[in-house]
Design an enzyme around this catalytic site. Structure first.
Site, mmCIF file in Angstrom:
data_model
loop_
_atom_site.group_PDB
_atom_site.id
_atom_site.type_symbol
_atom_site.label_atom_id
_atom_site.label_comp_id
_atom_site.label_asym_id
_atom_site.label_seq_id
_atom_site.Cartn_x
_atom_site.Cartn_y
_atom_site.Cartn_z
ATOM 1 N N TYR A 60 0.847 -1.199 0.000
ATOM 2 C CA TYR A 60 0.000 0.000 0.000
ATOM 3 C C TYR A 60 0.880 1.247 0.000
ATOM 4 O O TYR A 60 1.730 1.420 0.879
ATOM 5 C CB TYR A 60 -0.938 0.043 1.214
ATOM 6 C CG TYR A 60 -2.013 -1.035 1.252
ATOM 7 C CD1 TYR A 60 -2.287 -1.844 0.153
ATOM 8 C CD2 TYR A 60 -2.764 -1.245 2.397
ATOM 9 C CE1 TYR A 60 -3.268 -2.822 0.200
ATOM 10 C CE2 TYR A 60 -3.751 -2.221 2.459
ATOM 11 C CZ TYR A 60 -3.994 -3.014 1.346
ATOM 12 O OH TYR A 60 -4.961 -3.982 1.399
ATOM 13 N N SER A 110 -5.606 -13.982 1.347
ATOM 14 C CA SER A 110 -6.516 -12.969 0.809
ATOM 15 C C SER A 110 -6.933 -13.390 -0.594
ATOM 16 O O SER A 110 -6.065 -13.657 -1.432
ATOM 17 C CB SER A 110 -5.817 -11.607 0.768
ATOM 18 O OG SER A 110 -6.649 -10.653 0.150
ATOM 19 N N SER A 126 -13.678 -3.784 1.690
ATOM 20 C CA SER A 126 -14.593 -2.924 0.929
ATOM 21 C C SER A 126 -16.067 -3.233 1.219
ATOM 22 O O SER A 126 -16.858 -3.436 0.290
ATOM 23 C CB SER A 126 -14.307 -3.015 -0.572
ATOM 24 O OG SER A 126 -12.979 -2.630 -0.862
ATOM 25 N N LYS A 177 -23.582 8.190 -1.822
ATOM 26 C CA LYS A 177 -23.152 9.560 -2.189
ATOM 27 C C LYS A 177 -22.868 9.723 -3.683
ATOM 28 O O LYS A 177 -22.772 10.850 -4.160
ATOM 29 C CB LYS A 177 -21.948 9.991 -1.353
ATOM 30 C CG LYS A 177 -20.635 9.291 -1.666
ATOM 31 C CD LYS A 177 -19.537 9.844 -0.751
ATOM 32 C CE LYS A 177 -18.239 9.099 -0.936
ATOM 33 N NZ LYS A 177 -17.187 9.599 -0.028
#
Ligand code: NDP
Length: 318
Positions: free
Chosen positions: A54, A152, A206, A216
């Protein structure tokens, strides 16, 4: 905050965890990143997720700094290995013995800790023999640099094989980190049933589909200024899969269901993933501390059958 066991291990994780992909070291200034971590701690979050890749290692460094002074025993730190952390040489990707050993040592330095609670294979490596990978993870565990092993986005079959080897090596492979939300239910078919049998818990990422499930983003309109969809440093590319009028229209149809439940849309979406008993924790991201404070209220909420049905009907086959 409520806590759940990570798979069938004795490790308790907060139902809602905080993760720093695309934000720390990238979209968000360091002070704001630290304010998000502070908000998470104040809200009772104890579980923090990051990865060496990241922001090319910066996210781990920022998290390490943000957690300085926090009692180590009071938090669970999860990180990952697989992808390169810079331009990359031939051995800088994957799950070889070499890359795993080099990566864990570098991650511990950046995170300013002697061990991580869970060390996760960020993806499955089809090029390296799984025996080599699991033996390298076993060394990491025996050296005390990681307490548990996770994966993952591994398939059911990969989890079964990895778990078999982990048992032989007597190391705890206890979690998998897949994408899971109302808009992305892939794991329900095979990964969840296989994991339930193996005692592997899902730490899902997520849960609000990167912000889409806050409602939004409106159909036919430009994304709001400052949102991930406008983040040219990387976020904008990641969220596009959800930004089409069909999905956005259906998301708007969830609003009355959330209102009726007394929840914001983000809270409804987060609590929805937590209704799945195989989910150990939902990892939320945030670009602002107020988002953490709002989202964390999804912990401990129980949805009724009727509400789950209404959600399925509103979303149809997205
Ligand atoms: P989310 O689905 O929770 O999306 C988070 C983003 O949504 C925020 O950064 C913010 O973006 C927006 N947001 C959050 N709350 C609100 C709110 N209340 N109102 C309005 N907007 C809101 O999770 P992420 O996609 O960030 O993933 C979470 C974590 O999961 C990552 O940090 C990482 O740790 C992990 N992950 C793991 C992966 C893997 O391969 N293992 C892959 C991806 C993530 P903004 O304000 O900019 O719009």
């Amino acid at each position: 905050m409520d806590f759940r066991y990570l798979g069938n291990s004795g490790l308790k994780v907060s139902e809602i965890s905080y993760g720093n992909w695309l934000t720390h070291g990238s979209q968000v200034e360091n002070e704001q990143a630290k304010a998000c971590v502070k908000a998470a701690l104040e809200a009772g979050i104890t579980t923090f997720d990051t990865a060496d890749t990241y922001a090319n290692t910066k996210a781990e460094s920022v998290l390490g700094e943000a957690l300085e002074g926090v009692r180590r025993e009071s938090v669970e730190i999860l990180t990952k290995v697989y992808w390169p952390t810079g331009p990359g040489g031939p051995n800088d990707t994957g799950l070889s013995r070499k890359h795993i050993h080099e990566s864990i040592n570098a991650s511990l330095k950046r995170l300013k800790t002697d061990y991580v609670d869970v060390y996760q294979a960020h993806r499955y490596d089809t090029e390296t023999p799984l025996e080599e990978t699991m033996e390298a993870f076993a060394d990491v565990v025996r050296q005390g640099k990681a307490l548990y092993i996770g994966t993952s986005e591994w398939t059911a079959e990969q989890l079964q094989e990895g778990h078999r080897l982990a048992r032989e090596l007597r190391i705890p492979l206890v979690s998998n980190q897949p994408q899971y939300s109302m808009l992305w239910r892939v794991i329900e078919a095979e990964v969840v049933p296989a994991s339930e049998e193996l005692g592997i818990g899902q730490v899902v990422f997520s849960p609000i589909a990167q912000g889409v499930l806050t409602g939004k983003y409106l159909p036919g309109q430009q994304p709001p200024e400052g949102s991930r969809a406008t983040d040219e440093k990387g976020g904008a590319n990641m969220i596009t899969r959800y930004l089409n009028d069909d999905v956005l229209t259906r998301v708007q149809q969830l609003k009355p269901i959330a209102e009726e439940a007394g929840l914001s849309l983000a809270q409804l979406a987060i609590t929805w993933v937590l209704q799945n008993p195989n989910v150990s924790s939902a990892i939320i991201g945030a670009s602002r501390p107020e988002q953490v404070t709002e989202n964390v209220k999804a912990a401990g909420v129980k949805l009724e059958e009727g509400q789950l049905k209404q959600i399925d009907e509103a979303l149809g086959s997205v």
